[in-house]
Design a protein around this motif. Structure first.
Motif, PDB file in Angstrom:
ATOM      1  N   ASN A 127       0.855  -1.192   0.000  1.00  0.00           N
ATOM      2  CA  ASN A 127       0.000   0.000   0.000  1.00  0.00           C
ATOM      3  C   ASN A 127       0.889   1.240   0.000  1.00  0.00           C
ATOM      4  OD1 ASN A 127      -2.163  -1.674   0.206  1.00  0.00           O
ATOM      5  ND2 ASN A 127      -2.779  -1.053   2.261  1.00  0.00           N
ATOM      6  N   LEU A 137      -4.786   6.798  -0.622  1.00  0.00           N
ATOM      7  CA  LEU A 137      -4.152   5.496  -0.463  1.00  0.00           C
ATOM      8  C   LEU A 137      -4.294   4.717  -1.764  1.00  0.00           C
ATOM      9  CD1 LEU A 137      -2.881   3.473   1.628  1.00  0.00           C
ATOM     10  CD2 LEU A 137      -5.181   2.512   1.819  1.00  0.00           C
ATOM     11  N   PHE A 139      -3.924   1.099  -3.312  1.00  0.00           N
ATOM     12  CA  PHE A 139      -3.821  -0.284  -2.838  1.00  0.00           C
ATOM     13  C   PHE A 139      -4.393  -1.233  -3.886  1.00  0.00           C
ATOM     14  CE2 PHE A 139      -8.247  -1.275  -1.703  1.00  0.00           C
ATOM     15  CZ  PHE A 139      -8.808  -0.010  -1.714  1.00  0.00           C
TER      16      PHE A 139
HETATM   17  C1  LIG Z   1      -4.023  -1.824   2.176  1.00  0.00           C
HETATM   18  O1  LIG Z   1      -5.180  -1.011   2.150  1.00  0.00           O
HETATM   19  C2  LIG Z   1      -6.402  -1.703   2.026  1.00  0.00           C
HETATM   20  C3  LIG Z   1      -7.517  -0.695   1.855  1.00  0.00           C
HETATM   21  O2  LIG Z   1      -7.588   0.206   2.914  1.00  0.00           O
HETATM   22  C4  LIG Z   1      -6.603  -2.626   3.216  1.00  0.00           C
HETATM   23  O3  LIG Z   1      -7.796  -3.359   3.070  1.00  0.00           O
HETATM   24  C5  LIG Z   1      -5.422  -3.575   3.317  1.00  0.00           C
HETATM   25  O4  LIG Z   1      -5.534  -4.366   4.480  1.00  0.00           O
HETATM   26  C6  LIG Z   1      -4.116  -2.796   3.350  1.00  0.00           C
HETATM   27  N1  LIG Z   1      -3.009  -3.730   3.307  1.00  0.00           N
HETATM   28  C7  LIG Z   1      -1.983  -3.656   4.122  1.00  0.00           C
HETATM   29  C8  LIG Z   1      -0.923  -4.672   3.938  1.00  0.00           C
HETATM   30  O5  LIG Z   1      -1.896  -2.803   4.972  1.00  0.00           O
END
Ligand SMILES: *[C@@H]1O[C@H](CO)[C@@H](O)[C@H](O)[C@H]1NC(C)=O
Length: 238
Positions: A127, A137, A139
């Motif tokens: 992310n 963000l 992702f």
């Molecule tokens: C990355 O962001 C998404 C959306 O907010 C979230 O669902 C996911 O858990 C995040 N992944 C990490 C590795 O932090």
């Protein structure tokens, strides 16, 4: 230095297994897809008309049949080998100009696909927070894992993920639907494919869900120009 060569991918062209996207009557649905994979946008209304406007904000124009765009009997729209430039709004209306259904589709670039094999310790993209006006963000929004490609022995399974952008308190959107005409280029903004090992017993009752998916990445080193090669039926995962 030896040129690095990745020859990845693919599966059978989706002659009989193109992805069908549907959306409720009079609704707008947003959808991220990977370019190069045929898709059908459903619109069940006889003699409906389809209009398209790209994310660059030009006026909608009527889609008539072209080699890569075909209105199927019953009015659904078939897009063959769709490209990132076809990202935009697909609007289906009846002959009184009333909306039947709308799709905002982000065809994310298959040639930029980030491929990782979990069981080889390769990490998917992290992310990232970017400044685009405010902080957003970036992702990957993952599809569910597909079924294992074998049973009763070691196999592999895959899942696709799409680039999404989220603002605090807002519903995330596919990256290029969020960006619109804004020319933000960032290496994080790409679709992903993740592969991992799997071992499942055989269950003859269960139908295997393993949609075909096409992508070709053939890259010779960083210093040479990229080359693209299409090689139907080839796969390193068979
Ligand atoms: C990355 O962001 C998404 C959306 O907010 C979230 O669902 C996911 O858990 C995040 N992944 C990490 C590795 O932090």
């Amino acid at each position: 230095m030896l040129a690095t060569l990745w020859l990845l991918s693919l599966s059978l062209p989706t002659l009989w297994a193109q992805k069908l996207i549907s959306c409720a009557y009079k609704s707008l649905c947003q959808q991220a897809l990977v370019s190069g994979n045929d898709v059908v946008l459903q619109c069940d209304y006889p003699k409906a008309l389809w209009y398209f406007s790209s994310i660059l904000g030009e006026d909608p124009f009527l889609l008539s049949s072209m080699p890569h765009i075909k209105k199927l009997p019953g009015s659904s729209l078939q897009l063959t080998n769709p490209q990132p430039s076809q990202t935009g709004l697909y609007h289906c209306q009846d002959n009184d100009n009333a909306l039947v259904v709308e799709y905002e589709v982000d065809f994310q670039d298959a040639t930029a696909l980030h491929v990782t094999h979990e069981s080889l310790g390769q990490e998917p993209l992290q992310n990232e927070t970017l400044r685009l006006g405010g902080h957003v963000l970036v992702f990957t929004h993952w599809e569910p894992w597909q079924d294992c490609n074998r049973c009763g022995g070691p196999g592999e399974r895959k899942r696709l993920g799409y680039c999404y952008i989220g603002e605090p308190q807002e519903k995330p959107m596919p990256c290029w639907l969020y960006l619109r005409a804004e020319k933000a280029r960032h290496s994080r903004m790409r679709p992903e494919l993740q592969v991992e090992a799997c071992l499942v017993p055989c269950d003859h009752v269960k139908e295997i869900n393993q949609p075909y998916f096409i992508f070709d990445i053939y890259q010779l080193g960083k210093l040479t120009n990229n080359m693209w090669l299409t090689c139907p039926l080839a796969s390193i995962y068979r």
